[in-house]
Scaffold this motif. Sequence first.
Motif, mmCIF file in Angstrom:
data_model
loop_
_atom_site.group_PDB
_atom_site.id
_atom_site.type_symbol
_atom_site.label_atom_id
_atom_site.label_comp_id
_atom_site.label_asym_id
_atom_site.label_seq_id
_atom_site.Cartn_x
_atom_site.Cartn_y
_atom_site.Cartn_z
ATOM 1 N N PRO A 202 0.825 -1.223 0.000
ATOM 2 C CA PRO A 202 0.000 0.000 0.000
ATOM 3 C C PRO A 202 0.852 1.262 0.000
ATOM 4 N N VAL A 203 0.383 2.269 -0.740
ATOM 5 C CA VAL A 203 1.017 3.590 -0.786
ATOM 6 C C VAL A 203 -0.075 4.635 -0.644
ATOM 7 N N VAL A 204 0.141 5.610 0.216
ATOM 8 C CA VAL A 204 -0.812 6.704 0.391
ATOM 9 C C VAL A 204 -0.482 7.818 -0.591
ATOM 10 N N LEU A 205 -1.505 8.238 -1.331
ATOM 11 C CA LEU A 205 -1.437 9.455 -2.136
ATOM 12 C C LEU A 205 -2.474 10.435 -1.634
ATOM 13 N N GLU A 206 -2.150 11.716 -1.703
ATOM 14 C CA GLU A 206 -3.143 12.735 -1.399
ATOM 15 C C GLU A 206 -4.281 12.639 -2.409
ATOM 16 N N GLU A 207 -5.466 12.993 -1.970
ATOM 17 C CA GLU A 207 -6.640 12.984 -2.843
ATOM 18 C C GLU A 207 -7.253 14.380 -2.856
ATOM 19 N N PRO A 208 -7.061 15.162 -3.943
ATOM 20 C CA PRO A 208 -6.449 14.814 -5.226
ATOM 21 C C PRO A 208 -4.922 14.792 -5.141
ATOM 22 N N HIS A 209 -4.276 14.402 -6.255
ATOM 23 C CA HIS A 209 -2.850 14.121 -6.246
ATOM 24 C C HIS A 209 -2.250 14.422 -7.619
ATOM 25 N N TYR A 210 -0.924 14.300 -7.688
ATOM 26 C CA TYR A 210 -0.204 14.441 -8.954
ATOM 27 C C TYR A 210 -0.335 13.126 -9.714
ATOM 28 N N PHE A 211 -0.960 13.163 -10.907
ATOM 29 C CA PHE A 211 -1.251 11.919 -11.618
ATOM 30 C C PHE A 211 0.019 11.211 -12.077
ATOM 31 N N GLY A 212 1.140 11.938 -12.272
ATOM 32 C CA GLY A 212 2.395 11.297 -12.639
ATOM 33 C C GLY A 212 2.885 10.351 -11.563
ATOM 34 N N ALA A 213 2.699 10.734 -10.298
ATOM 35 C CA ALA A 213 3.068 9.835 -9.197
ATOM 36 C C ALA A 213 2.158 8.612 -9.186
ATOM 37 N N TYR A 214 0.875 8.842 -9.394
ATOM 38 C CA TYR A 214 -0.074 7.720 -9.435
ATOM 39 C C TYR A 214 0.298 6.739 -10.534
ATOM 40 N N GLN A 215 0.630 7.244 -11.715
ATOM 41 C CA GLN A 215 0.965 6.367 -12.832
ATOM 42 C C GLN A 215 2.202 5.526 -12.529
ATOM 43 N N THR A 216 3.244 6.181 -12.034
ATOM 44 C CA THR A 216 4.494 5.474 -11.770
ATOM 45 C C THR A 216 4.311 4.408 -10.700
ATOM 46 N N LEU A 217 3.669 4.763 -9.609
ATOM 47 C CA LEU A 217 3.516 3.824 -8.496
ATOM 48 C C LEU A 217 2.583 2.677 -8.865
ATOM 49 N N ARG A 241 -4.510 2.243 8.928
ATOM 50 C CA ARG A 241 -3.850 1.251 9.780
ATOM 51 C C ARG A 241 -4.369 -0.121 9.381
ATOM 52 N N PRO A 242 -3.480 -1.079 9.083
ATOM 53 C CA PRO A 242 -2.019 -0.959 9.205
ATOM 54 C C PRO A 242 -1.446 0.073 8.259
ATOM 55 N N ALA A 243 -0.222 0.497 8.573
ATOM 56 C CA ALA A 243 0.390 1.609 7.864
ATOM 57 C C ALA A 243 0.817 1.208 6.463
ATOM 58 N N PRO A 244 0.866 2.164 5.548
ATOM 59 C CA PRO A 244 1.380 1.900 4.197
ATOM 60 C C PRO A 244 2.904 1.809 4.213
ATOM 61 N N SER A 245 3.459 1.354 3.114
ATOM 62 C CA SER A 245 4.918 1.336 2.990
ATOM 63 C C SER A 245 5.466 2.733 2.736
ATOM 64 N N LEU A 246 4.666 3.584 2.067
ATOM 65 C CA LEU A 246 5.131 4.902 1.647
ATOM 66 C C LEU A 246 3.963 5.871 1.651
ATOM 67 N N ILE A 247 4.237 7.121 2.038
ATOM 68 C CA ILE A 247 3.266 8.208 1.997
ATOM 69 C C ILE A 247 3.846 9.307 1.118
ATOM 70 N N CYS A 248 3.149 9.692 0.065
ATOM 71 C CA CYS A 248 3.613 10.732 -0.852
ATOM 72 C C CYS A 248 2.822 12.014 -0.602
ATOM 73 N N VAL A 249 3.536 13.092 -0.306
ATOM 74 C CA VAL A 249 2.863 14.348 0.030
ATOM 75 C C VAL A 249 3.544 15.522 -0.667
ATOM 76 N N THR A 250 2.774 16.589 -0.833
ATOM 77 C CA THR A 250 3.285 17.870 -1.350
ATOM 78 C C THR A 250 2.953 18.941 -0.317
ATOM 79 N N PRO A 251 3.659 18.975 0.812
ATOM 80 C CA PRO A 251 3.231 19.791 1.958
ATOM 81 C C PRO A 251 3.353 21.293 1.764
ATOM 82 N N SER A 252 4.325 21.761 0.998
ATOM 83 C CA SER A 252 4.523 23.208 0.886
ATOM 84 C C SER A 252 3.498 23.876 -0.017
ATOM 85 N N HIS A 253 2.981 23.118 -0.999
ATOM 86 C CA HIS A 253 1.973 23.654 -1.922
ATOM 87 C C HIS A 253 1.282 22.455 -2.550
#
Length: 489
Positions: A202-217, A241-253
Amino acid sequence: MFLILDGNGPQYSQLTRAMKAAILEGRMDAGSPLPPTRVLARELELSRTTVLAAYEQLRAEGFIDARRGSGSYVATVQGGPKLHVSESTIEPPSRYIKRARQVQNRLIARLHHGLRYDLQYGSSLINPALNDVWARELARAAAYTPIDAISSQGLPALRQQVCGYLARRRGVQALPENVLIVSGAQQAFSLAARVLLDEGDPVVLEEPHYFGAYQTLTAHGARIVGVPVDDAGLICADLPRPAPSLICVTPSHQFPTGAVLSHPRRLELLRYADAQQCWILEDDYDGEFRYDAQPLAALRSLDEGDRVIYVGTFSKVLFGSLRLAYMVLPTALRDDFVTAKFLSDFSCPTIEQVALAHFMEDGGFERHLRKARKELKSRREELIHGLRQHAGERVEVVDSPAGMHVVVWLHGYDQAHADALIELAHERGLGLYSMTPHYLNPPARQGLLLGYCGLPLNELRDAMQLFGRCLDEIDVRVPVGGSGSVDGS
């Protein structure tokens, strides 16, 4: 020139047939020059007389043109045998390709390529003066770069400059040995998938998210878990929970909404990753561009548990074609990422790294950022002014004084009507981009991403007038309701 003689008859006839076949099969393009007869005779180990005879026969039959003082060129030939073409589609040769075919959508980035007013998001600011400076840097680098200066991790001088820049501008304290130079942020996502994920993880993506990250993962076999964002960024209370292996975020913007991850949630996210022993990939894709204050410190700057993989890019702030980015890696993962980079493409181009390192050392990089920030602020203000003037209460602009695009919500539009607006704008020469591709599930309301890097002020002004006229026409075709206002000043 690659030619095979068939062994039947005189050599000049064999050469004539071989060259005819090459022309008819498209291996020799119309208008392309033929080698001089002496050169071709030497390459094929034939007499020059044989080659001259073949050229004369080809000229007589209209396959080549002779130009006095210039040589012989392939003529435009009609008809001829068709090339053998393999099956256009086959069963996916691997599970990876099967998944990649399902998520592939290269059309989004080039949806409106060639239009007069293309509000493409994610493109870099065009600065002719920077082109001249970069040309000088490349020339200098080419002269001083040893031909065997290759490092899979990246040029030490560039990694040192990255560390200094991050400390000054993003609050990140990093050691050069923990920095990896990569070929763009997309490769950073790919390397993270290779190092950290097995199929089904499992990998967490923000919803909505950058589709390039979604495609690659997704292509790598990750199981995507969407966690919603609000005005304060990722809703950490919804982390699984249980936790994902990776969380992808864009926190600054946050991409694409523009939200900034609040300080309490940053701490909550870091505590979660530390307690659950999972990794965070911080995509700081345009953190340099904030117009109401100094850029915010990166999430990595608060990371005491060394769980954050920080990704920054030069492609967005300099040239899209540069294809250089960097990762700041947790010490425990450093060697694994360097190995994955080596196995991927061995190394990023060294001359470009030398040029960039000197550009940063000389202060040119940060001078460019200051000028770009000022110019982009003006373009953003012009875009929002135009929306106020020509779209009015029919749209709502998200107030996010940062980045390189603006999010516009359409009042009263459903998906069909939003698509009709985008299609109409395309017909009129205006490129608009939907928010929908960045959602795992269709959004409750329709929105647009309007980029302002690619158009100067006068063209942004014209583009907003055209946008208003498109809204008028759609309003006539399809009555829409709703009320609201354009803010974001």
